[in-house]
Write an enzyme that holds these catalytic residues in place. Structure first.
Site, short mmCIF file in Angstrom:
data_model
loop_
_atom_site.label_atom_id
_atom_site.label_comp_id
_atom_site.label_asym_id
_atom_site.label_seq_id
_atom_site.Cartn_x
_atom_site.Cartn_y
_atom_site.Cartn_z
NE ARG A 177 20.79 34.48 89.46
CZ ARG A 177 19.96 33.50 89.83
NH1 ARG A 177 18.68 33.78 90.08
NH2 ARG A 177 20.39 32.26 89.95
CE LYS A 202 21.62 33.22 85.94
NZ LYS A 202 22.96 32.58 85.86
CG HIS A 270 26.56 38.16 91.20
ND1 HIS A 270 25.23 38.00 90.93
CD2 HIS A 270 27.08 36.90 91.24
CE1 HIS A 270 24.94 36.72 90.80
NE2 HIS A 270 26.05 36.02 90.98
NE ARG A 273 22.68 34.84 93.19
CZ ARG A 273 21.54 34.17 93.34
NH1 ARG A 273 20.53 34.71 93.98
NH2 ARG A 273 21.41 32.96 92.84
CG HIS A 296 22.10 28.07 93.15
ND1 HIS A 296 23.08 28.11 94.12
CD2 HIS A 296 22.23 29.24 92.46
CE1 HIS A 296 23.76 29.23 94.03
NE2 HIS A 296 23.27 29.93 93.02
CE1 TYR A 305 28.33 31.90 97.32
CE2 TYR A 305 26.73 30.27 96.61
CZ TYR A 305 27.30 31.51 96.48
OH TYR A 305 26.85 32.37 95.52
#
Length: 374
Positions: A177, A202, A270, A273, A296, A305
């Site tokens: 990111r 995150k 983004h 990514r 994730h 995806y």
């Protein structure tokens, strides 16, 4: 000589949502718990607090000063009225979903603190929102954006162009990111000889991601040209004045590349990514490994995806497979009868049939015998 007026002090209470002292104290405790216990990102905490403040403003305008007891006694119609009011203001379904998530988080905090359960939240359904598929770039476009020679703005200094190229290379080459790439410290610079780098994602989660030789070479080129003396504990990527690089600068650089290469508006930082994950999956990358590379928390987030790859395969099928093409329209009354089928149609719906004059069909015995012998 008149003295300049001192700036007005900001009342801390003005920054808090409406409510009595107990409710405001609960809100402060909830925000602290989101940061320290849930380890939520600062932007998420701010968004949740803003949504709660808007809801309490709505309640204050209709029922007076909000209290914890008033929240516990909420009715489903109260929540639906707030959602309807937000809809009327043009708020979309995704924002309403986040608003309900924030309210439910605060309600769980109140229940944990022994204040009781907000039963009304369990009776209100979240709006259904179709999940948007990521829009990755084609491989040639992604490679062109990361190529050092693809720099449309020659008026900028060479070290600035090298810096932007290094950041973009990290976004696509390692799937970072923007915040993760710009959060790298100078001491952790992925230069040649280093095949992985640890990034903070995150929720403060740290993960190791691989670094390709092309990415490390781009970072080394930036460091060799950078005119600023970088503090090992400071940021790796800096602006023209030596301060931390703003994400907006990277977005502007990608927008310039997008215009120079003729790419769509969806070609954002983004999207690089997304391209990293989609291109790995298309080349038989394991879903669990891609989940770890992207950082994730849930595999369901990475599974989106697979839908992108399936959609691309279906598009290729519909464009290329004969049976996916539309058959020519049937002849109208009075027109010449169909007496034959071309090879392409013969492999489709009429395969195994001989076409009589007039368009009727009967089984083709010879064709059936050929299939039995195949």
């Amino acid at each position: 000589m008149m003295r300049a007026a001192s700036p007005r002090a900001v009342d801390p209470d003005a920054l808090l949502p409406p409510g009595d002292a107990a409710l405001r104290a609960a809100v402060l405790g909830w925000r602290t718990a989101l940061v320290r216990e849930r380890r939520m990102a600062a932007n998420t905490v701010e968004a949740y607090a803003r949504d709660l403040r808007q809801f309490l403003d709505h309640r204050a305008a209709r029922a007076g000063t909000p209290t914890i007891a008033g929240l516990i006694a909420l009715k489903p119609r109260d929540l639906r009225a707030f959602m309807a009011a937000r809809r009327a203001e043009g708020v979309g379904g995704r924002s309403l979903m986040r608003m309900l998530a924030g309210l439910r988080s605060f309600a769980r905090f109140l229940e944990r603190e022994g204040h009781g359960s907000v039963a009304a939240l369990g009776a209100v359904r979240s709006p259904k929102v179709e999940r948007r598929l990521p829009r990755p770039l084609p491989v040639p476009a992604a490679l062109a954006m990361t190529a050092p020679e693809t720099r449309p703005d020659d008026a900028r200094e060479p070290w600035v162009l090298a810096r932007d190229a290094a950041v973009i290379a990290l976004l696509y080459g390692s799937g970072l990111r923007i915040s993760e790439a710009l959060g790298l410290a100078a001491r952790d610079a992925p230069v040649p000889g280093i095949d992985e780098v640890r990034v903070t994602g995150k929720g403060g989660k740290v993960r190791a991601v691989p670094v390709l030789p092309a990415v490390s070479e781009a970072v080394a080129a930036y460091l060799s040209l950078c005119p600023h003396s970088l503090d090992p504990e400071g940021p790796l990527f800096v602006g023209v004045k030596g301060g931390p690089l703003s994400p907006r600068v990277v977005q502007y650089a990608v927008a310039a590349l997008r215009g120079a290469l003729g790419l769509p508006e969806s070609a954002t930082p983004h999207a690089l990514r997304h391209s990293f994950a989609s291109h790995l999956l298309a080349r038989q990358g394991e879903l669990r490994a891609i989940q770890e590379l992207l950082g994730h928390a849930s595999l369901s987030t990475t599974q989106i995806y697979t839908k992108v790859d399936a959609a691309r395969l279906m598009s290729a099928f519909e464009d290329a497979h004969p049976r996916a093409r539309r058959l020519p329209p049937r002849p109208e009354a009075g027109s010449a009868p169909v007496t034959s089928v071309d090879a392409e149609q013969g492999s489709g719906a009429d395969a195994g049939y001989a076409v009589r004059p007039g368009g009727s069909r009967e089984p083709n015995k010879h064709h059936g015998a050929e299939r039995r012998n195949a």
